[in-house]
Design an enzyme around this catalytic site. Structure first.
Site, PDB file in Angstrom:
ATOM      1  N   CYS A  38       0.806  -1.573   0.504  1.00  0.00           N
ATOM      2  CA  CYS A  38      -0.054  -0.383   0.382  1.00  0.00           C
ATOM      3  C   CYS A  38       0.704   1.121  -0.235  1.00  0.00           C
ATOM      4  O   CYS A  38       0.305   2.377  -0.365  1.00  0.00           O
ATOM      5  CB  CYS A  38      -1.313   0.423   0.686  1.00  0.00           C
ATOM      6  SG  CYS A  38      -1.956  -1.527   1.365  1.00  0.00           S
ATOM      7  N   HIS A  53      -4.608   7.390   5.559  1.00  0.00           N
ATOM      8  CA  HIS A  53      -4.352   5.934   5.277  1.00  0.00           C
ATOM      9  C   HIS A  53      -5.693   5.242   5.441  1.00  0.00           C
ATOM     10  O   HIS A  53      -6.171   5.318   4.952  1.00  0.00           O
ATOM     11  CB  HIS A  53      -3.090   5.746   5.851  1.00  0.00           C
ATOM     12  CG  HIS A  53      -3.278   3.402   5.013  1.00  0.00           C
ATOM     13  ND1 HIS A  53      -2.968   3.853   3.543  1.00  0.00           N
ATOM     14  CD2 HIS A  53      -3.155   2.337   5.471  1.00  0.00           C
ATOM     15  CE1 HIS A  53      -2.813   2.553   3.934  1.00  0.00           C
ATOM     16  NE2 HIS A  53      -3.137   1.530   4.246  1.00  0.00           N
ATOM     17  N   GLU A  69      -2.773   4.911  13.333  1.00  0.00           N
ATOM     18  CA  GLU A  69      -2.273   5.914  12.755  1.00  0.00           C
ATOM     19  C   GLU A  69      -3.157   7.093  13.521  1.00  0.00           C
ATOM     20  O   GLU A  69      -1.840   8.091  13.532  1.00  0.00           O
ATOM     21  CB  GLU A  69      -3.276   5.976  11.628  1.00  0.00           C
ATOM     22  CG  GLU A  69      -3.163   7.146  10.856  1.00  0.00           C
ATOM     23  CD  GLU A  69      -3.705   6.805   8.685  1.00  0.00           C
ATOM     24  OE1 GLU A  69      -3.322   7.491   8.498  1.00  0.00           O
ATOM     25  OE2 GLU A  69      -4.694   6.075   8.940  1.00  0.00           O
ATOM     26  N   LYS A  93     -10.667   6.354   1.309  1.00  0.00           N
ATOM     27  CA  LYS A  93     -11.214   4.354   1.534  1.00  0.00           C
ATOM     28  C   LYS A  93     -12.306   4.613   1.345  1.00  0.00           C
ATOM     29  O   LYS A  93     -12.890   3.404   1.123  1.00  0.00           O
ATOM     30  CB  LYS A  93      -9.784   4.231   1.823  1.00  0.00           C
ATOM     31  CG  LYS A  93      -8.723   3.616   1.798  1.00  0.00           C
ATOM     32  CD  LYS A  93      -7.876   3.404   2.672  1.00  0.00           C
ATOM     33  CE  LYS A  93      -6.036   3.432   1.653  1.00  0.00           C
ATOM     34  NZ  LYS A  93      -5.493   4.403   1.659  1.00  0.00           N
ATOM     35  N   HIS A 141      -9.859   0.584  -0.527  1.00  0.00           N
ATOM     36  CA  HIS A 141      -8.565   0.487  -0.449  1.00  0.00           C
ATOM     37  C   HIS A 141      -7.853  -0.011  -2.045  1.00  0.00           C
ATOM     38  O   HIS A 141      -7.703  -1.208  -2.499  1.00  0.00           O
ATOM     39  CB  HIS A 141      -8.931  -0.843   0.514  1.00  0.00           C
ATOM     40  CG  HIS A 141      -6.952  -0.404   1.190  1.00  0.00           C
ATOM     41  ND1 HIS A 141      -6.042   0.331   0.116  1.00  0.00           N
ATOM     42  CD2 HIS A 141      -6.105  -1.237   2.051  1.00  0.00           C
ATOM     43  CE1 HIS A 141      -4.782  -0.308   0.856  1.00  0.00           C
ATOM     44  NE2 HIS A 141      -5.029  -0.624   1.979  1.00  0.00           N
ATOM     45  N   PHE A 180       2.018  -3.039   4.708  1.00  0.00           N
ATOM     46  CA  PHE A 180       2.413  -4.101   5.567  1.00  0.00           C
ATOM     47  C   PHE A 180       4.192  -4.580   5.430  1.00  0.00           C
ATOM     48  O   PHE A 180       4.381  -3.576   5.039  1.00  0.00           O
ATOM     49  CB  PHE A 180       2.214  -5.860   4.537  1.00  0.00           C
ATOM     50  CG  PHE A 180       0.102  -6.136   4.650  1.00  0.00           C
ATOM     51  CD1 PHE A 180      -0.031  -5.888   6.399  1.00  0.00           C
ATOM     52  CD2 PHE A 180       0.427  -7.093   3.759  1.00  0.00           C
ATOM     53  CE1 PHE A 180      -1.234  -6.396   6.419  1.00  0.00           C
ATOM     54  CE2 PHE A 180      -1.315  -7.683   3.952  1.00  0.00           C
ATOM     55  CZ  PHE A 180      -1.710  -7.231   4.852  1.00  0.00           C
TER      56      PHE A 180
END
Length: 366
Positions: free
Chosen positions: A122, A256, A267, A288, A293, A352
């Site tokens: 991402c 995000h 976050e 998103k 996403h 990730f």
């Protein structure tokens, strides 16, 4: 830009203004055996390389680049990792290797080359944007085209569904109480980054300024962010430092915000750590919750959202919100888009493996 709202920047503009999520039933592949059956997708089964080629061609045209200038310009390309190799013969795999897709796009569009292909989840597109900016700032390139794309596919959908990461209630509720997870979305786009000097020399009018960028890793867990948001906070601080801005100078944070319990709380911790008291007042939303996403394309789609925020003076809504979560105490934009007069916005992405990026964009004089 292309999202589930449609092809073209105007479709994204209208979708953000309406504030209605683009999620619907998945029809591109069979989801009968899946826990969740919703995503934000275009009709049919579009071809990624063809669509990216069209986006790059449009970006080159809108930037006013002639054939000679384009031929001196490299492409940095971010895309979803190919899930097909286990099902291909070795010759088929070599013929379709994902690192060659950028080269194919560059050749189709008359660009110099495509030396890098990013597949780092991402943060792929936002990393490519930061790398492009670094190349330009160092004087190694006068301009770079960055392109990225992801179309919702059966393999990635199955993985997220099996991992129980998809929202079973069919809504991506970023930073909300009772959030259930993420939903995938189609997204792709292309952007031309150029030094101010090169743009001025050819009489081009920039639409925004990339003021700063930061990247940091926390290496906490392969698929969980550090609960205190240490990596993202470091990326934010680096981006603000490069932009020579203070937290109080940021007028909007495009978060995000995946709608997963662990990501959103981490976050929040990162924003509060990096912004201090300013975190109480800066508007925050995750788009998103509207377009889904878009995985490796997230950075370029949300880069476009940030530019539109600067141009339109409207902060997109954080859709699907059910109420406050004590772990996500931010100044969230809920109910409807919010009018502002932004001069600088911050776009955040995480991935990730503990990777984090932060981009600071600024308005330019009309």
């Amino acid at each position: 830009m292309t999202t589930a709202f449609g092809r073209g920047l105007e479709a994204l503009r209208q979708g953000l203004a309406a504030g209605q999520p683009a999620f619907g039933p998945v029809t591109r592949f069979d989801v009968a055996r899946r826990r969740v059956d919703r995503a934000a997708t275009l009709p049919g089964d579009p071809h990624l390389i063809d669509e990216i080629t069209d986006a790059v061609t449009q970006a080159i045209g809108r930037a006013g680049l002639g054939a000679e200038a384009a031929a001196r310009t490299p492409l940095l390309f971010a895309r979803h990792g190919d899930q097909a190799p286990p099902r291909l013969t070795l010759p088929e795999h070599h013929a379709q290797a994902q690192h060659t897709s950028g080269t194919e796009i560059a050749e189709r569009c008359g660009l110099r080359d495509a030396t890098r292909t990013y597949t780092n989840a991402c943060v792929a597109a936002s990393t490519a944007i930061a790398d492009a900016a670094a190349l330009i700032a160092a004087g190694r390139e006068e301009r770079v085209v960055v392109a990225a794309g992801y179309f919702v596919d059966a393999d990635a959908y199955a993985l997220f569904d099996a991992g129980r990461a998809l929202a079973a209630d069919g809504h991506l509720r970023s930073f909300s109480q009772d959030r259930k997870g993420l939903l995938l979305g189609d997204g792709l786009g292309a952007v031309v980054l150029e030094s101010a000097e090169a743009a001025a020399d050819r009489g081009a009018t920039p639409i925004a300024a990339l003021l700063g960028w930061g990247r940091a890793g926390d290496a906490f867990h392969v698929c969980q962010p550090h609960p205190e948001g240490l990596g993202m906070a470091a990326a934010i601080e680096a981006a603000l430092g490069r932009a020579r801005l203070a937290p109080d100078d940021i007028d909007y944070i495009n978060a995000h915000g995946t709608g997963t319990p662990l990501n959103d709380s981490a976050e929040t911790a990162a924003i509060r750590r990096a912004f201090g008291e300013a975190a109480r007042k800066v508007p925050v939303s995750s788009t998103k919750s509207l377009h889904g996403h878009t995985l490796e394309a997230s950075g370029v789609v949300e880069f476009a959202v940030s530019v539109l925020t600067l141009q339109e003076g409207t902060v997109p809504v954080n859709a699907g919100y059910l109420g406050p979560d004590p772990a996500c105490e931010l100044n969230l934009v809920v109910d409807a888009p919010q009018r502002v007069a932004p001069q600088a916005v911050l776009s955040l992405n995480a991935a990730f493996g503990g990777a984090n990026t932060a981009l600071v964009l600024g308005a330019v004089a009309a």
